[in-house]
Design an enzyme around this catalytic site. Structure first.
Site, PDB file in Angstrom:
ATOM      1  N   TYR A   1      13.342   1.008  -5.696  1.00  0.00           N
ATOM      2  CA  TYR A   1      11.731   1.777  -5.684  1.00  0.00           C
ATOM      3  C   TYR A   1      12.395   2.098  -6.823  1.00  0.00           C
ATOM      4  O   TYR A   1      11.912   3.030  -6.842  1.00  0.00           O
ATOM      5  CB  TYR A   1      12.064   2.313  -4.186  1.00  0.00           C
TER       6      TYR A   1
ATOM      7  N   LYS B   1       9.114  -6.928   5.505  1.00  0.00           N
ATOM      8  CA  LYS B   1      10.154  -5.190   5.526  1.00  0.00           C
ATOM      9  C   LYS B   1      10.677  -5.722   7.048  1.00  0.00           C
ATOM     10  O   LYS B   1      10.108  -6.677   7.381  1.00  0.00           O
ATOM     11  CB  LYS B   1       9.257  -4.389   5.312  1.00  0.00           C
TER      12      LYS B   1
ATOM     13  N   PHE C   1       6.586   9.527  -0.924  1.00  0.00           N
ATOM     14  CA  PHE C   1       6.025   8.651   0.136  1.00  0.00           C
ATOM     15  C   PHE C   1       8.642   8.292   0.160  1.00  0.00           C
ATOM     16  O   PHE C   1       8.660   7.386   0.898  1.00  0.00           O
ATOM     17  CB  PHE C   1       5.055   8.228   0.156  1.00  0.00           C
TER      18      PHE C   1
ATOM     19  N   ARG D   1      -1.186  -7.854   4.927  1.00  0.00           N
ATOM     20  CA  ARG D   1      -0.613  -6.871   5.785  1.00  0.00           C
ATOM     21  C   ARG D   1      -1.896  -6.058   5.862  1.00  0.00           C
ATOM     22  O   ARG D   1      -2.061  -5.376   7.424  1.00  0.00           O
ATOM     23  CB  ARG D   1      -0.896  -5.758   4.548  1.00  0.00           C
TER      24      ARG D   1
ATOM     25  N   GLU E   1      14.039  -7.831  -9.956  1.00  0.00           N
ATOM     26  CA  GLU E   1      13.757  -8.024  -8.570  1.00  0.00           C
ATOM     27  C   GLU E   1      14.649  -9.451  -7.814  1.00  0.00           C
ATOM     28  O   GLU E   1      15.826  -9.611  -6.902  1.00  0.00           O
ATOM     29  CB  GLU E   1      12.386  -8.029  -7.847  1.00  0.00           C
TER      30      GLU E   1
ATOM     31  N   ASN F   1       4.334  -1.104   5.883  1.00  0.00           N
ATOM     32  CA  ASN F   1       3.573  -2.130   5.174  1.00  0.00           C
ATOM     33  C   ASN F   1       3.843  -3.600   5.168  1.00  0.00           C
ATOM     34  O   ASN F   1       3.243  -4.756   5.123  1.00  0.00           O
ATOM     35  CB  ASN F   1       2.692  -1.368   3.490  1.00  0.00           C
TER      36      ASN F   1
ATOM     37  N   HIS G   1       6.492  -7.340   1.127  1.00  0.00           N
ATOM     38  CA  HIS G   1       6.351  -7.069  -0.450  1.00  0.00           C
ATOM     39  C   HIS G   1       6.759  -7.851  -1.780  1.00  0.00           C
ATOM     40  O   HIS G   1       7.133  -8.804  -1.294  1.00  0.00           O
ATOM     41  CB  HIS G   1       8.225  -6.147  -1.334  1.00  0.00           C
TER      42      HIS G   1
HETATM   43  N1  UDP Z   1       4.411   3.251  -0.041  1.00  0.00           N
HETATM   44  C1  UDP Z   1       3.492   4.966   0.471  1.00  0.00           C
HETATM   45  N2  UDP Z   1       2.449   5.466   0.663  1.00  0.00           N
HETATM   46  C2  UDP Z   1       2.605   5.223  -0.648  1.00  0.00           C
HETATM   47  C3  UDP Z   1       2.285   4.352  -1.267  1.00  0.00           C
HETATM   48  C4  UDP Z   1       3.699   3.425  -1.593  1.00  0.00           C
HETATM   49  O1  UDP Z   1       4.416   4.507   1.762  1.00  0.00           O
HETATM   50  O2  UDP Z   1       0.842   6.324  -0.891  1.00  0.00           O
HETATM   51  C5  UDP Z   1       5.364   2.358  -0.011  1.00  0.00           C
HETATM   52  C6  UDP Z   1       4.722   0.982   0.654  1.00  0.00           C
HETATM   53  O3  UDP Z   1       5.591   0.480   1.402  1.00  0.00           O
HETATM   54  C7  UDP Z   1       5.087   0.226  -0.544  1.00  0.00           C
HETATM   55  C8  UDP Z   1       6.000   0.752  -0.959  1.00  0.00           C
HETATM   56  O4  UDP Z   1       6.180   2.804  -0.993  1.00  0.00           O
HETATM   57  O5  UDP Z   1       4.347  -1.612  -0.579  1.00  0.00           O
HETATM   58  C9  UDP Z   1       6.091   0.557  -3.521  1.00  0.00           C
HETATM   59  O6  UDP Z   1       4.379   0.622  -3.340  1.00  0.00           O
HETATM   60  P1  UDP Z   1       3.722  -0.526  -4.576  1.00  0.00           P
HETATM   61  O7  UDP Z   1       2.971   0.916  -5.592  1.00  0.00           O
HETATM   62  O8  UDP Z   1       5.203  -0.440  -5.386  1.00  0.00           O
HETATM   63  O9  UDP Z   1       2.855  -0.654  -3.320  1.00  0.00           O
HETATM   64  P2  UDP Z   1       3.192  -2.064  -3.308  1.00  0.00           P
HETATM   65  O10 UDP Z   1       3.445  -3.126  -4.564  1.00  0.00           O
HETATM   66  O11 UDP Z   1       4.548  -2.667  -2.099  1.00  0.00           O
HETATM   67  O12 UDP Z   1       2.057  -3.389  -3.159  1.00  0.00           O
HETATM   68 MG    MG Z   2       5.255  -2.552  -6.166  1.00  0.00          MG
END
Ligand code: UDP
Ligand code: MG
Length: 143
Positions: free
Chosen positions: A51, A11, A59, A104, A128, A114, A117
């Site tokens: 997304y 990212k 968020f 992370r 994706e 974070n 991805h």
């Molecule tokens: N995210 C956030 N707050 C949250 C959950 C997710 O800002 O409470 C952001 C974070 O950057 C995350 C992305 O949204 O990587 C996608 O969320 P997901 O639940 O799919 O998590 P991931 O698959 O990336 O672990």
């Molecule tokens: Mg995800």
């Protein structure tokens, strides 16, 4: 041996900190084969579509603004169990919960920023990978 593919994103915050090489090296020494890779800058619509499952989450706006803030690296990683192994390597979505030694835990700036991805299922990996790569940009079994 069943090879699996996953979509990995480095990212904008990690790219901005000049950590691309370190992360790519980590992927390779962990055992992933990089079979596709590019640097791109997404626009708002591209992030929203990528997304889209999160569109109603609190968020979402912050996530979109972060993901358009600078260039990213998208890569296709191939190995056995690539999806699970890659998610383990990057660690929990919430960096405060991410285990020591995960990407992370080491490099995230916040929950939203974070750093990484990884696809979470075969179905999302397929969506994706196709979202970012044409067939002729994927190099599996060529070396
Ligand atoms: N995210 C956030 N707050 C949250 C959950 C997710 O800002 O409470 C952001 C974070 O950057 C995350 C992305 O949204 O990587 C996608 O969320 P997901 O639940 O799919 O998590 P991931 O698959 O990336 O672990
Ligand atoms: Mg995800």
């Amino acid at each position: 041996m069943t090879l699996e593919r996953t979509l990995s994103i480095i990212k904008p915050n990690i790219v901005a900190k000049n950590l691309i090489g370190k992360i790519i090296n980590k992927f390779e020494i962990t055992g992933f084969k990089i079979i596709g890779i590019k640097m791109i800058r997404l626009n708002k619509q591209q992030v929203e579509n990528f997304y889209k499952l999160h569109i109603n989450r609190y968020f979402f706006k912050d996530l979109v603004n972060f993901m358009i803030s600078g260039p990213i690296i998208v890569a296709i990683l191939e190995s056995e169990n690539a999806i699970k192994l890659h998610r383990e390597l990057i660690g929990d979505t919430n960096p405060l919960k991410a285990l020591k030694g995960t990407l992370r835990a080491e490099y995230a700036d916040s929950y939203t920023e974070n750093g990484f991805h990884g696809s979470d299922s075969e179905k999302s990996a397929m969506f994706e990978i196709n979202y970012f790569f044409r067939k002729d940009e994927i190099f599996s079994g060529v070396n």
